[in-house]
Motif scaffolding. Structure first.
Motif, short mmCIF file in Angstrom:
data_model
loop_
_atom_site.label_atom_id
_atom_site.label_comp_id
_atom_site.label_asym_id
_atom_site.label_seq_id
_atom_site.Cartn_x
_atom_site.Cartn_y
_atom_site.Cartn_z
N ALA A 35 56.95 -65.47 11.46
CA ALA A 35 57.54 -65.98 12.70
C ALA A 35 57.05 -67.39 12.98
O ALA A 35 57.84 -68.28 13.33
CB ALA A 35 57.21 -65.05 13.86
N THR A 36 55.76 -67.61 12.83
CA THR A 36 55.19 -68.95 13.06
C THR A 36 55.75 -69.94 12.06
O THR A 36 56.11 -71.07 12.41
CB THR A 36 53.66 -68.89 12.97
OG1 THR A 36 53.18 -67.96 13.95
CG2 THR A 36 53.03 -70.25 13.21
N PHE A 37 55.86 -69.51 10.80
CA PHE A 37 56.44 -70.37 9.77
C PHE A 37 57.87 -70.75 10.16
O PHE A 37 58.25 -71.93 10.12
CB PHE A 37 56.43 -69.63 8.43
CG PHE A 37 57.04 -70.39 7.29
CD1 PHE A 37 56.32 -71.39 6.65
CD2 PHE A 37 58.33 -70.12 6.87
CE1 PHE A 37 56.88 -72.10 5.59
CE2 PHE A 37 58.89 -70.82 5.82
CZ PHE A 37 58.17 -71.82 5.18
N ALA A 38 58.66 -69.78 10.58
CA ALA A 38 60.06 -70.03 10.92
C ALA A 38 60.20 -70.99 12.09
O ALA A 38 60.98 -71.95 12.02
CB ALA A 38 60.77 -68.71 11.24
N THR A 74 57.39 -74.67 18.73
CA THR A 74 56.46 -74.79 17.61
C THR A 74 55.03 -74.52 18.05
O THR A 74 54.71 -74.58 19.22
CB THR A 74 56.55 -76.18 16.97
OG1 THR A 74 56.18 -77.16 17.95
CG2 THR A 74 57.95 -76.48 16.46
N THR A 75 54.18 -74.25 17.05
CA THR A 75 52.80 -73.94 17.39
C THR A 75 51.84 -74.28 16.27
O THR A 75 51.91 -73.70 15.19
CB THR A 75 52.64 -72.46 17.77
OG1 THR A 75 51.26 -72.16 17.89
CG2 THR A 75 53.28 -71.53 16.76
N TYR A 76 51.00 -75.24 16.51
CA TYR A 76 49.96 -75.57 15.53
C TYR A 76 48.76 -74.64 15.69
O TYR A 76 48.14 -74.26 14.71
CB TYR A 76 49.53 -77.03 15.70
CG TYR A 76 48.59 -77.48 14.62
CD1 TYR A 76 49.07 -77.81 13.36
CD2 TYR A 76 47.22 -77.56 14.85
CE1 TYR A 76 48.21 -78.20 12.36
CE2 TYR A 76 46.36 -77.96 13.85
CZ TYR A 76 46.86 -78.28 12.61
OH TYR A 76 46.00 -78.67 11.62
N SER A 77 48.45 -74.25 16.91
CA SER A 77 47.28 -73.41 17.13
C SER A 77 47.47 -72.02 16.51
O SER A 77 46.55 -71.48 15.88
CB SER A 77 46.97 -73.29 18.62
OG SER A 77 48.07 -72.74 19.31
N THR A 78 48.64 -71.43 16.65
CA THR A 78 48.89 -70.12 16.04
C THR A 78 48.91 -70.24 14.53
O THR A 78 48.41 -69.36 13.82
CB THR A 78 50.20 -69.52 16.56
OG1 THR A 78 50.13 -69.43 17.99
CG2 THR A 78 50.46 -68.14 15.99
#
Length: 122
Positions: A35-38, A74-78
């Motif tokens: 999910a984070t990748f997507a 988007t999320t860099y922390s996750t």
């Protein structure tokens, strides 16, 4: 349109999209950072598209889509957290973590480049 309102609306939509993607992916796959990748790849594509258009769009669109929507999507922390968790996930964990980093960077940059090219077509 006020900049803060554009960021607020874009952020609300982006957060809802991120939640939905996470919910859908977790229901269908085993624990992995898909999910984070997507969302990070889609966010890279959208930001590339936005940047590629240059000044063809009004300034408030950058606040709405770039800062608001993509910032919440988007999320860099996750990404960082999930990469550390992958590295601790037993045999082969470090390799999976390294692959996660490599894939996210390569595919994210390719998506941004594709978005930039598409944005330049306008």
């Amino acid at each position: 349109m006020l900049t803060w309102a554009a960021v607020l609306v874009g952020g609300a939509v982006g957060a809802l999209c991120r939640f939905t993607v996470n919910w859908l992916v977790e229901r269908r796959s085993r624990p992995a950072p898909w999910a984070t990748f997507a969302v990070n790849v889609v966010g890279s594509l959208v930001l590339g598209l936005l940047a590629g258009t240059g000044t063809a769009l009004p300034g408030w669109v950058g606040a709405l889509v770039g800062t608001g929507f993509c910032g919440a999507l988007t999320t860099y922390s996750t990404f960082g957290y999930e990469t550390v968790e992958l590295s601790r996930s037993g045999p082969g964990g470090r390799g999976r973590a390294a692959l996660n980093v490599l894939a996210t960077l390569v595919v994210g940059l390719a998506a941004a480049a594709l978005g930039w090219q598409l944005g330049n077509l306008t």
